[in-house]
Design a protein around this motif. Structure first.
Motif, PDB file in Angstrom:
ATOM      1  N   TYR A 201      45.855  23.573  72.974  1.00 38.68           N
ATOM      2  CA  TYR A 201      47.289  23.624  73.727  1.00 38.68           C
ATOM      3  C   TYR A 201      47.233  24.283  75.098  1.00 38.68           C
ATOM      4  CZ  TYR A 201      48.428  23.286  68.611  1.00 38.68           C
ATOM      5  OH  TYR A 201      48.257  22.789  67.134  1.00 38.68           O
TER       6      TYR A 201
ATOM      7  N   TYR B  83      50.150  26.317  77.599  1.00 36.08           N
ATOM      8  CA  TYR B  83      51.530  26.785  77.616  1.00 36.08           C
ATOM      9  C   TYR B  83      51.421  27.309  78.901  1.00 36.08           C
ATOM     10  CZ  TYR B  83      52.049  27.067  72.433  1.00 36.08           C
ATOM     11  OH  TYR B  83      52.207  26.828  71.122  1.00 36.08           O
TER      12      TYR B  83
ATOM     13  N   GLN C 227      54.018  30.409  80.993  1.00 39.15           N
ATOM     14  CA  GLN C 227      54.908  31.464  81.000  1.00 39.15           C
ATOM     15  C   GLN C 227      55.278  31.933  82.263  1.00 39.15           C
ATOM     16  OE1 GLN C 227      53.147  35.139  79.131  1.00 39.15           O
ATOM     17  NE2 GLN C 227      55.301  35.450  78.176  1.00 39.15           N
TER      18      GLN C 227
ATOM     19  N   GLY D  22      57.231  36.237  82.977  1.00 39.31           N
ATOM     20  CA  GLY D  22      56.777  37.001  82.081  1.00 39.31           C
ATOM     21  C   GLY D  22      57.763  37.032  80.799  1.00 39.31           C
ATOM     22  N   ARG D  23      58.412  35.936  80.378  1.00 37.98           N
ATOM     23  CA  ARG D  23      58.887  35.918  79.021  1.00 37.98           C
ATOM     24  C   ARG D  23      58.553  34.616  78.491  1.00 37.98           C
ATOM     25  NH1 ARG D  23      62.845  39.242  76.859  1.00 37.98           N
ATOM     26  NH2 ARG D  23      62.221  41.272  77.642  1.00 37.98           N
TER      27      ARG D  23
ATOM     28  N   LEU E 248      57.871  31.011  76.734  1.00 39.11           N
ATOM     29  CA  LEU E 248      56.524  30.210  76.601  1.00 39.11           C
ATOM     30  C   LEU E 248      56.967  28.863  76.317  1.00 39.11           C
ATOM     31  CD1 LEU E 248      54.946  32.371  74.009  1.00 39.11           C
ATOM     32  CD2 LEU E 248      53.695  31.737  76.118  1.00 39.11           C
TER      33      LEU E 248
ATOM     34  N   LEU F 100      55.472  24.905  76.135  1.00 39.54           N
ATOM     35  CA  LEU F 100      54.362  24.258  75.831  1.00 39.54           C
ATOM     36  C   LEU F 100      54.183  22.879  76.750  1.00 39.54           C
ATOM     37  CD1 LEU F 100      51.996  23.397  73.845  1.00 39.54           C
ATOM     38  CD2 LEU F 100      53.662  22.175  72.511  1.00 39.54           C
TER      39      LEU F 100
ATOM     40  N   PHE G 244      52.106  32.093  84.635  1.00 35.17           N
ATOM     41  CA  PHE G 244      50.832  32.458  83.517  1.00 35.17           C
ATOM     42  C   PHE G 244      50.563  31.564  82.506  1.00 35.17           C
ATOM     43  CE2 PHE G 244      48.151  35.554  82.368  1.00 35.17           C
ATOM     44  CZ  PHE G 244      48.029  36.058  81.013  1.00 35.17           C
TER      45      PHE G 244
ATOM     46  N   LEU H 183      48.554  30.044  79.635  1.00 34.49           N
ATOM     47  CA  LEU H 183      47.792  30.213  78.250  1.00 34.49           C
ATOM     48  C   LEU H 183      47.528  29.151  77.563  1.00 34.49           C
ATOM     49  CD1 LEU H 183      50.489  32.867  77.380  1.00 34.49           C
ATOM     50  CD2 LEU H 183      48.002  33.111  77.707  1.00 34.49           C
TER      51      LEU H 183
ATOM     52  N   TYR I 168      45.717  30.604  67.972  1.00 32.44           N
ATOM     53  CA  TYR I 168      45.059  31.676  68.879  1.00 32.44           C
ATOM     54  C   TYR I 168      45.040  31.526  70.121  1.00 32.44           C
ATOM     55  CZ  TYR I 168      43.522  33.293  64.000  1.00 32.44           C
ATOM     56  OH  TYR I 168      43.639  33.702  62.601  1.00 32.44           O
ATOM     57  N   PHE I 169      45.465  32.719  71.226  1.00 31.67           N
ATOM     58  CA  PHE I 169      45.389  32.465  72.323  1.00 31.67           C
ATOM     59  C   PHE I 169      44.298  32.933  73.145  1.00 31.67           C
ATOM     60  CE2 PHE I 169      49.808  30.955  72.994  1.00 31.67           C
ATOM     61  CZ  PHE I 169      50.275  30.899  71.852  1.00 31.67           C
ATOM     62  N   GLY I 170      44.155  32.433  74.352  1.00 34.64           N
ATOM     63  CA  GLY I 170      43.026  32.969  75.423  1.00 34.64           C
ATOM     64  C   GLY I 170      43.752  33.890  76.244  1.00 34.64           C
ATOM     65  N   PRO I 171      43.025  34.487  77.169  1.00 37.26           N
ATOM     66  CA  PRO I 171      43.419  35.666  77.653  1.00 37.26           C
ATOM     67  C   PRO I 171      44.479  35.327  78.894  1.00 37.26           C
ATOM     68  CG  PRO I 171      41.075  35.123  78.364  1.00 37.26           C
ATOM     69  CD  PRO I 171      41.463  34.288  77.024  1.00 37.26           C
ATOM     70  N   GLY I 172      44.505  33.911  79.343  1.00 43.82           N
ATOM     71  CA  GLY I 172      45.464  33.653  80.369  1.00 43.82           C
ATOM     72  C   GLY I 172      44.767  33.521  81.719  1.00 43.82           C
TER      73      GLY I 172
ATOM     74  N   ARG J  16      46.559  33.882  85.739  1.00 42.04           N
ATOM     75  CA  ARG J  16      47.546  33.914  86.569  1.00 42.04           C
ATOM     76  C   ARG J  16      47.610  33.215  87.896  1.00 42.04           C
ATOM     77  NH1 ARG J  16      52.394  36.198  85.589  1.00 42.04           N
ATOM     78  NH2 ARG J  16      51.320  37.634  84.234  1.00 42.04           N
TER      79      ARG J  16
ATOM     80  N   TYR K 196      53.872  37.551  67.147  1.00 47.12           N
ATOM     81  CA  TYR K 196      52.884  37.672  68.185  1.00 47.12           C
ATOM     82  C   TYR K 196      53.259  38.791  68.779  1.00 47.12           C
ATOM     83  CZ  TYR K 196      50.908  33.001  67.147  1.00 47.12           C
ATOM     84  OH  TYR K 196      49.797  32.092  66.702  1.00 47.12           O
TER      85      TYR K 196
ATOM     86  N   ARG L  30      47.962  39.846  79.516  1.00 47.23           N
ATOM     87  CA  ARG L  30      47.331  39.419  78.347  1.00 47.23           C
ATOM     88  C   ARG L  30      47.830  38.337  77.479  1.00 47.23           C
ATOM     89  NH1 ARG L  30      43.861  43.428  76.647  1.00 47.23           N
ATOM     90  NH2 ARG L  30      43.366  44.831  78.499  1.00 47.23           N
ATOM     91  N   GLY L  31      47.036  37.722  76.919  1.00 50.56           N
ATOM     92  CA  GLY L  31      47.187  36.775  75.943  1.00 50.56           C
ATOM     93  C   GLY L  31      47.908  37.010  74.792  1.00 50.56           C
ATOM     94  N   LEU L  32      48.630  36.224  74.050  1.00 47.10           N
ATOM     95  CA  LEU L  32      49.286  36.641  72.807  1.00 47.10           C
ATOM     96  C   LEU L  32      48.325  37.007  71.710  1.00 47.10           C
ATOM     97  CD1 LEU L  32      51.677  35.079  74.475  1.00 47.10           C
ATOM     98  CD2 LEU L  32      52.632  34.269  72.179  1.00 47.10           C
TER      99      LEU L  32
ATOM    100  N   LEU M 260      55.608  43.208  74.604  1.00 48.69           N
ATOM    101  CA  LEU M 260      56.505  41.993  74.372  1.00 48.69           C
ATOM    102  C   LEU M 260      56.325  41.433  72.856  1.00 48.69           C
ATOM    103  CD1 LEU M 260      58.887  40.410  75.681  1.00 48.69           C
ATOM    104  CD2 LEU M 260      56.998  39.205  76.933  1.00 48.69           C
TER     105      LEU M 260
ATOM    106  N   PHE N 126      56.977  38.205  70.172  1.00 43.22           N
ATOM    107  CA  PHE N 126      57.513  36.941  69.951  1.00 43.22           C
ATOM    108  C   PHE N 126      57.252  36.350  68.461  1.00 43.22           C
ATOM    109  CE2 PHE N 126      57.920  35.505  74.258  1.00 43.22           C
ATOM    110  CZ  PHE N 126      56.923  36.198  75.053  1.00 43.22           C
TER     111      PHE N 126
ATOM    112  N   PHE O  44      58.679  28.967  70.172  1.00 41.78           N
ATOM    113  CA  PHE O  44      58.828  30.533  70.299  1.00 41.78           C
ATOM    114  C   PHE O  44      60.168  30.998  70.506  1.00 41.78           C
ATOM    115  CE2 PHE O  44      54.505  32.033  70.233  1.00 41.78           C
ATOM    116  CZ  PHE O  44      53.635  31.015  70.477  1.00 41.78           C
TER     117      PHE O  44
ATOM    118  N   ALA P 146      62.474  33.880  72.663  1.00 37.97           N
ATOM    119  CA  ALA P 146      62.631  34.230  73.951  1.00 37.97           C
ATOM    120  C   ALA P 146      61.614  35.741  74.019  1.00 37.97           C
ATOM    121  CB  ALA P 146      64.001  34.476  74.470  1.00 37.97           C
TER     122      ALA P 146
END
Lengths: 113, 113
Positions: free
Chosen positions: A34, A36, A38, A41-42, A44, A46, A88, A90, A103-107, A109, B36, B42-44, B88, B90, B103, B105
């Motif tokens: 997946y 995403y 963001q 900063g809020r 998400l 898809l 951001f 993800l 499970y998410f990666g570090p993202g 920016r 999450y 950072r990632g979630l 934050l 979620f 997700f 907000a």
């Protein structure tokens, strides 16, 4: 154990330039993948998901595209970036079970100037 | 369509006090619910999930969540908040297809010393 990587961690690109973000997963086969975004900063959003090599589903029509050239590799691309592409990004995966955890990666920016 | 709502934009709590982050859901069929946490840039990180079984779910870092079917809620709780819990949070609900998550907000938690 499974891990997920994203690179680059940060990126500053001019408007109109191309984009390529990469995500790779280790330790599992045939994951669901997946992308995403963001913003601010809020929330998400898809963008794309993939359940197998070469299979991409788009959630939101936009300036971006995704590809899955290998089982555990997921790439987010753009031919020409817009200011609104800043955010951001993800990447996430599941091992494929219906109730499996995502499970998410570090993202990454991304700032488009 | 599946959805979750997080009614609080921000929750402020003193260190050592109980922490509650609210989430309500709307689903057709059985709900699969997730929490999450995200630290800046950072990632979630996955905290916990409810699939079936006990209504009280225990997760990482001392967090737990209570599933309440009659109130369609899945509130996140921690008996004694730490300053390091400032982040934050979620809530998410599993879509019925391909592992997609919807997700909320997000709720910003601020724990003061």
């Amino acid at each position: 154990s499974q891990t997920i990587h994203q690179w680059p961690a940060t990126l500053v690109q001019p408007v109109g330039s191309p984009l390529s973000l990469e995500c790779t997963v280790e330790g599992t086969s045939n994951p669901n993948l997946y992308w995403y975004r963001q913003a601010a900063g809020r929330g998400l959003q898809l963008l794309f998901y993939s359940v197998g090599i070469g299979q991409i589903s788009s959630e939101v029509p936009q300036n971006l595209s995704a590809s899955r050239p290998q089982d555990r590799q997921f790439i987010l691309s753009s031919k020409k970036l817009l200011l609104s592409d800043s955010g951001f990004y993800l990447c996430a995966y599941t091992r494929g079970g219906f109730t499996d955890t995502q499970y998410f990666g570090p993202g990454t920016r991304l700032t488009v100037l | 369509a599946q959805s979750v709502a997080q009614p609080e934009d921000q929750v402020n709590v003193a260190e050592g006090n109980p922490l509650t982050v609210k989430c309500t859901y709307s689903v057709s069929g059985n709900p699969y619910l997730f929490w999450y946490v995200q630290y800046p840039n950072r990632g979630l990180q996955f905290l916990l999930k409810y699939i079936t079984g006990d209504n009280l779910v225990k997760g990482s870092y001392g967090f737990e969540a209570e599933f309440n079917k009659s109130q369609t809620s899945f509130h996140l709780k921690k008996p004694s908040a730490l300053v390091s819990d400032s982040a934050l949070y979620f809530c998410a609900v599993r879509d019925n297809s391909w592992g997609k998550l919807q997700f909320g907000a997000g709720t910003q938690v601020v724990v003061t010393p």
